[in-house]
Enzyme design. Structure first.
Site, PDB file in Angstrom:
ATOM      1  N   ILE A 240      12.035  -5.792   1.250  1.00 18.03           N
ATOM      2  CA  ILE A 240      11.496  -6.239  -0.037  1.00 18.03           C
ATOM      3  C   ILE A 240      11.791  -5.221  -1.145  1.00 18.03           C
ATOM      4  O   ILE A 240      10.880  -4.595  -1.695  1.00 18.03           O
ATOM      5  CB  ILE A 240       9.972  -6.495   0.081  1.00 18.03           C
ATOM      6  CG1 ILE A 240       9.280  -5.358   0.850  1.00 18.03           C
ATOM      7  CG2 ILE A 240       9.690  -7.825   0.765  1.00 18.03           C
ATOM      8  CD1 ILE A 240       7.757  -5.404   0.779  1.00 18.03           C
TER       9      ILE A 240
ATOM     10  N   TYR B 228      -1.846  -3.741  -6.716  1.00 15.07           N
ATOM     11  CA  TYR B 228      -0.778  -3.620  -7.721  1.00 15.07           C
ATOM     12  C   TYR B 228      -1.258  -4.095  -9.088  1.00 15.07           C
ATOM     13  O   TYR B 228      -0.618  -3.808 -10.108  1.00 15.07           O
ATOM     14  CB  TYR B 228       0.470  -4.443  -7.343  1.00 15.07           C
ATOM     15  CG  TYR B 228       1.144  -4.097  -6.034  1.00 15.07           C
ATOM     16  CD1 TYR B 228       0.793  -2.971  -5.305  1.00 15.07           C
ATOM     17  CD2 TYR B 228       2.154  -4.917  -5.540  1.00 15.07           C
ATOM     18  CE1 TYR B 228       1.422  -2.689  -4.102  1.00 15.07           C
ATOM     19  CE2 TYR B 228       2.778  -4.635  -4.339  1.00 15.07           C
ATOM     20  CZ  TYR B 228       2.411  -3.524  -3.614  1.00 15.07           C
ATOM     21  OH  TYR B 228       3.035  -3.252  -2.431  1.00 15.07           O
TER      22      TYR B 228
ATOM     23  N   ASP C  54       6.469 -10.288  -2.772  1.00 14.80           N
ATOM     24  CA  ASP C  54       5.507  -9.405  -2.107  1.00 14.80           C
ATOM     25  C   ASP C  54       4.671  -8.654  -3.135  1.00 14.80           C
ATOM     26  O   ASP C  54       5.170  -7.776  -3.836  1.00 14.80           O
ATOM     27  CB  ASP C  54       6.248  -8.400  -1.220  1.00 14.80           C
ATOM     28  CG  ASP C  54       5.295  -7.510  -0.441  1.00 14.80           C
ATOM     29  OD1 ASP C  54       5.016  -7.847   0.720  1.00 14.80           O
ATOM     30  OD2 ASP C  54       4.801  -6.514  -1.007  1.00 14.80           O
TER      31      ASP C  54
ATOM     32  N   ASN D 141      20.511  -7.134  -5.692  1.00 18.72           N
ATOM     33  CA  ASN D 141      19.847  -6.870  -4.413  1.00 18.72           C
ATOM     34  C   ASN D 141      19.851  -8.076  -3.474  1.00 18.72           C
ATOM     35  O   ASN D 141      19.620  -7.916  -2.282  1.00 18.72           O
ATOM     36  CB  ASN D 141      18.417  -6.378  -4.651  1.00 18.72           C
ATOM     37  CG  ASN D 141      18.390  -5.005  -5.313  1.00 18.72           C
ATOM     38  OD1 ASN D 141      19.413  -4.331  -5.390  1.00 18.72           O
ATOM     39  ND2 ASN D 141      17.223  -4.597  -5.795  1.00 18.72           N
TER      40      ASN D 141
ATOM     41  N   LEU E 286      14.720   1.181  -0.325  1.00 13.87           N
ATOM     42  CA  LEU E 286      15.812   1.932  -0.962  1.00 13.87           C
ATOM     43  C   LEU E 286      15.454   3.410  -1.051  1.00 13.87           C
ATOM     44  O   LEU E 286      16.160   4.196  -1.658  1.00 13.87           O
ATOM     45  CB  LEU E 286      16.086   1.380  -2.368  1.00 13.87           C
ATOM     46  CG  LEU E 286      16.303  -0.132  -2.463  1.00 13.87           C
ATOM     47  CD1 LEU E 286      16.544  -0.561  -3.901  1.00 13.87           C
ATOM     48  CD2 LEU E 286      17.468  -0.553  -1.571  1.00 13.87           C
TER      49      LEU E 286
ATOM     50  N   ARG F  98      19.638  -5.811 -11.416  1.00 13.32           N
ATOM     51  CA  ARG F  98      19.361  -5.272 -10.076  1.00 13.32           C
ATOM     52  C   ARG F  98      18.752  -6.321  -9.154  1.00 13.32           C
ATOM     53  O   ARG F  98      19.043  -6.346  -7.954  1.00 13.32           O
ATOM     54  CB  ARG F  98      18.421  -4.074 -10.176  1.00 13.32           C
ATOM     55  CG  ARG F  98      19.097  -2.843 -10.740  1.00 13.32           C
ATOM     56  CD  ARG F  98      18.079  -1.762 -10.978  1.00 13.32           C
ATOM     57  NE  ARG F  98      18.696  -0.514 -11.389  1.00 13.32           N
ATOM     58  CZ  ARG F  98      17.996   0.566 -11.734  1.00 13.32           C
ATOM     59  NH1 ARG F  98      16.666   0.529 -11.712  1.00 13.32           N
ATOM     60  NH2 ARG F  98      18.625   1.658 -12.096  1.00 13.32           N
TER      61      ARG F  98
ATOM     62  N   LYS G 186      -2.059  -8.450  -0.429  1.00 11.24           N
ATOM     63  CA  LYS G 186      -2.671  -7.473   0.486  1.00 11.24           C
ATOM     64  C   LYS G 186      -4.101  -7.145   0.064  1.00 11.24           C
ATOM     65  O   LYS G 186      -4.414  -7.135  -1.127  1.00 11.24           O
ATOM     66  CB  LYS G 186      -1.841  -6.174   0.501  1.00 11.24           C
ATOM     67  CG  LYS G 186      -0.351  -6.411   0.659  1.00 11.24           C
ATOM     68  CD  LYS G 186       0.479  -5.163   0.821  1.00 11.24           C
ATOM     69  CE  LYS G 186       1.968  -5.515   0.751  1.00 11.24           C
ATOM     70  NZ  LYS G 186       2.490  -5.537  -0.629  1.00 11.24           N
TER      71      LYS G 186
ATOM     72  N   LYS H  22      12.243  -3.504  -4.613  1.00  9.70           N
ATOM     73  CA  LYS H  22      11.555  -3.735  -5.881  1.00  9.70           C
ATOM     74  C   LYS H  22      12.489  -3.484  -7.044  1.00  9.70           C
ATOM     75  O   LYS H  22      13.187  -2.460  -7.083  1.00  9.70           O
ATOM     76  CB  LYS H  22      10.343  -2.805  -5.982  1.00  9.70           C
ATOM     77  CG  LYS H  22       9.586  -2.906  -7.290  1.00  9.70           C
ATOM     78  CD  LYS H  22       9.950  -1.799  -8.273  1.00  9.70           C
ATOM     79  CE  LYS H  22       9.320  -2.021  -9.640  1.00  9.70           C
ATOM     80  NZ  LYS H  22       9.649  -0.959 -10.596  1.00  9.70           N
ATOM     81  N   SER H  23      12.527  -4.403  -7.993  1.00  6.90           N
ATOM     82  CA  SER H  23      13.126  -4.094  -9.285  1.00  6.90           C
ATOM     83  C   SER H  23      12.571  -5.039 -10.333  1.00  6.90           C
ATOM     84  O   SER H  23      12.197  -6.165 -10.031  1.00  6.90           O
ATOM     85  CB  SER H  23      14.646  -4.206  -9.266  1.00  6.90           C
ATOM     86  OG  SER H  23      15.144  -3.806 -10.546  1.00  6.90           O
TER      87      SER H  23
ATOM     88  N   HIS I 201      -3.852  -3.519   3.657  1.00  2.00           N
ATOM     89  CA  HIS I 201      -2.914  -2.618   2.975  1.00  2.00           C
ATOM     90  C   HIS I 201      -2.744  -1.263   3.684  1.00  2.00           C
ATOM     91  O   HIS I 201      -1.641  -0.717   3.765  1.00  2.00           O
ATOM     92  CB  HIS I 201      -3.375  -2.417   1.528  1.00  2.00           C
ATOM     93  CG  HIS I 201      -2.252  -2.163   0.572  1.00  2.00           C
ATOM     94  ND1 HIS I 201      -2.218  -2.680  -0.697  1.00  2.00           N
ATOM     95  CD2 HIS I 201      -1.121  -1.432   0.698  1.00  2.00           C
ATOM     96  CE1 HIS I 201      -1.101  -2.283  -1.306  1.00  2.00           C
ATOM     97  NE2 HIS I 201      -0.431  -1.527  -0.473  1.00  2.00           N
TER      98      HIS I 201
HETATM   99  P1  A2P Z   1      13.599  -0.610 -11.248  1.00  2.00           P
HETATM  100  O1  A2P Z   1      12.410  -1.482 -10.954  1.00  2.00           O
HETATM  101  O2  A2P Z   1      13.433   0.135 -12.519  1.00  2.00           O
HETATM  102  O3  A2P Z   1      14.912  -1.340 -11.144  1.00  2.00           O
HETATM  103  P2  A2P Z   1      12.105   0.682  -3.377  1.00  2.00           P
HETATM  104  O4  A2P Z   1      12.274  -0.797  -3.296  1.00  2.00           O
HETATM  105  O5  A2P Z   1      12.733   1.446  -2.278  1.00  2.00           O
HETATM  106  O6  A2P Z   1      10.679   1.087  -3.642  1.00  2.00           O
HETATM  107  O7  A2P Z   1      12.952   1.230  -4.601  1.00  2.00           O
HETATM  108  C1  A2P Z   1      12.817   0.656  -5.800  1.00  2.00           C
HETATM  109  C2  A2P Z   1      13.290   1.650  -6.827  1.00  2.00           C
HETATM  110  O8  A2P Z   1      14.699   1.602  -6.963  1.00  2.00           O
HETATM  111  C3  A2P Z   1      12.717   1.266  -8.137  1.00  2.00           C
HETATM  112  O9  A2P Z   1      12.505   2.452  -8.854  1.00  2.00           O
HETATM  113  C4  A2P Z   1      13.784   0.399  -8.783  1.00  2.00           C
HETATM  114  O10 A2P Z   1      13.689   0.583 -10.161  1.00  2.00           O
HETATM  115  C5  A2P Z   1      15.063   0.994  -8.208  1.00  2.00           C
HETATM  116  N1  A2P Z   1      16.083  -0.020  -7.881  1.00  2.00           N
HETATM  117  C6  A2P Z   1      15.900  -1.266  -7.401  1.00  2.00           C
HETATM  118  N2  A2P Z   1      17.064  -1.888  -7.187  1.00  2.00           N
HETATM  119  C7  A2P Z   1      18.024  -1.012  -7.532  1.00  2.00           C
HETATM  120  C8  A2P Z   1      19.452  -1.058  -7.544  1.00  2.00           C
HETATM  121  N3  A2P Z   1      20.113  -2.154  -7.153  1.00  2.00           N
HETATM  122  N4  A2P Z   1      20.116   0.048  -7.982  1.00  2.00           N
HETATM  123  C9  A2P Z   1      19.456   1.146  -8.363  1.00  2.00           C
HETATM  124  N5  A2P Z   1      18.118   1.252  -8.386  1.00  2.00           N
HETATM  125  C10 A2P Z   1      17.398   0.192  -7.974  1.00  2.00           C
END
Ligand code: A2P
Length: 290
Positions: free
Chosen positions: A240, A50, A45, A252, A190, A248, A75, A242-243, A108
């Site tokens: 979706i 972005y 996504d 996820n 998250l 992670r 988007k 994000k990491s 968007h």
């Molecule tokens: P990072 O990219 O540094 O891993 P959301 O998807 O709700 O926007 O949240 C994403 C945020 O949570 C990002 O800052 C991401 O940082 C962090 N994040 C993603 N997966 C995990 C995980 N499994 N544990 C802790 N933090 C996570």
């Protein structure tokens, strides 16, 4: 591999995908390569805004996994709303992604101008008819925005992607969407970035360290993030997270060997306090054309 959901376009979407907001092109390329080739993701996504569609495109081109096995969403940014601007912006996104088609093309933000939403939607309908987007939809549409498209007649959005997590379960949007056959996707599933919020009503992320969430996580020997992802999946939402970190990204998607029970789900439902990490759609007008 994650289960799929059938959209009103007739195409299917993997229920779990990788978000790449706030990642550079290089970070995105690495994250997407890892997600597809190592972790088993089949859904990415991104968005024009972005600034990392090229990173996604480079990863798609380099991956041994065929393009048709990967679900790609991008988007349309606010400044490109309107009929001709939307058609042009779509071409630019395809070029950056290095692909002939996207699986899902989304508006968007709704902006404040109903007439412009309708002209933009005319363009997305045309794009859908051409087959260059297998499905089209919207983001951040409240029921009153969706109603504009329902009243228009014709094609309805396949999805509405909105900020959604246990603090903001969006029951009103989910009810409206389900009545009209629109799937709901959760952004910031998250609870958003952990450093700071960015919208006018926003607060920093507290979900990943919330005692209710971490207690459930301990009970299942899983992480807080995994518990939150299960909450979305078990609520029928497309999610979706994000990491850009490999560990992670893997964690996820490693959520198909456990299940939240009714008690877990109802405990998580008590977290509803209406807190947003992003802007309220009715207040968002950044980049809107004059
Ligand atoms: P990072 O990219 O540094 O891993 P959301 O998807 O709700 O926007 O949240 C994403 C945020 O949570 C990002 O800052 C991401 O940082 C962090 N994040 C993603 N997966 C995990 C995980 N499994 N544990 C802790 N933090 C996570």
């Amino acid at each position: 591999t994650p289960p799929t959901i059938t959209l009103n376009s007739g195409t299917t979407i993997p229920q779990l995908g990788l978000g790449v907001w706030q990642a550079t092109n290089d970070e995105t390329e690495r994250a997407v390569r890892y997600a597809i080739d190592e972790a088993g993701y089949r859904h990415i996504d991104t968005a024009a805004a972005y600034g990392n569609e090229e990173g996604v495109g480079r990863a798609l081109a380099a991956s041994p996994v065929p393009r048709e096995d990967i679900f790609v969403t991008t988007k349309l940014w606010n400044s490109d709303q309107g009929y001709e601007p939307a058609l042009k912006a779509f071409d630019t996104s395809l070029k950056k992604l290095g692909t002939e088609y996207v699986d899902l093309y989304l508006i968007h933000w709704p902006l404040q101008d109903r007439e412009r939403i309708l002209r933009t939607w005319d363009a997305l309908e045309k794009i859908a008819e051409s087959g260059r987007a297998k499905a089209v939809g919207v983001c951040n549409f409240e029921p009153h925005h969706l109603q504009v498209l329902v009243d228009r007649g014709g094609l309805l959005p396949a999805v509405d992607q909105v900020e959604l997590h246990p603090h903001l379960p969006q029951q009103g949007i989910r009810r409206f969407a389900s009545e009209h056959g629109i799937a709901v996707e959760s952004w910031s599933p998250l609870g958003g970035t952990s450093n700071s919020g960015w919208g006018p009503n926003s607060k920093p992320n507290t979900l990943l360290v919330d005692p209710i969430v971490t207690r459930i996580a301990d009970r299942h020997s899983k992480s807080a993030a995994q518990v939150l992802i299960r909450w979305h999946l078990q609520n029928g939402l497309i999610v979706i997270p994000k990491s850009v970190h490999e560990q992670r990204i893997s964690q996820n998607i490693d959520v198909f060997d456990f299940e939240l029970d009714e008690l877990d789900l109802s405990e998580l439902d008590t977290l509803d306090d209406g807190t947003r990490v992003g802007a309220h759609p009715d207040e968002m007008n950044i980049g809107a054309p004059a």
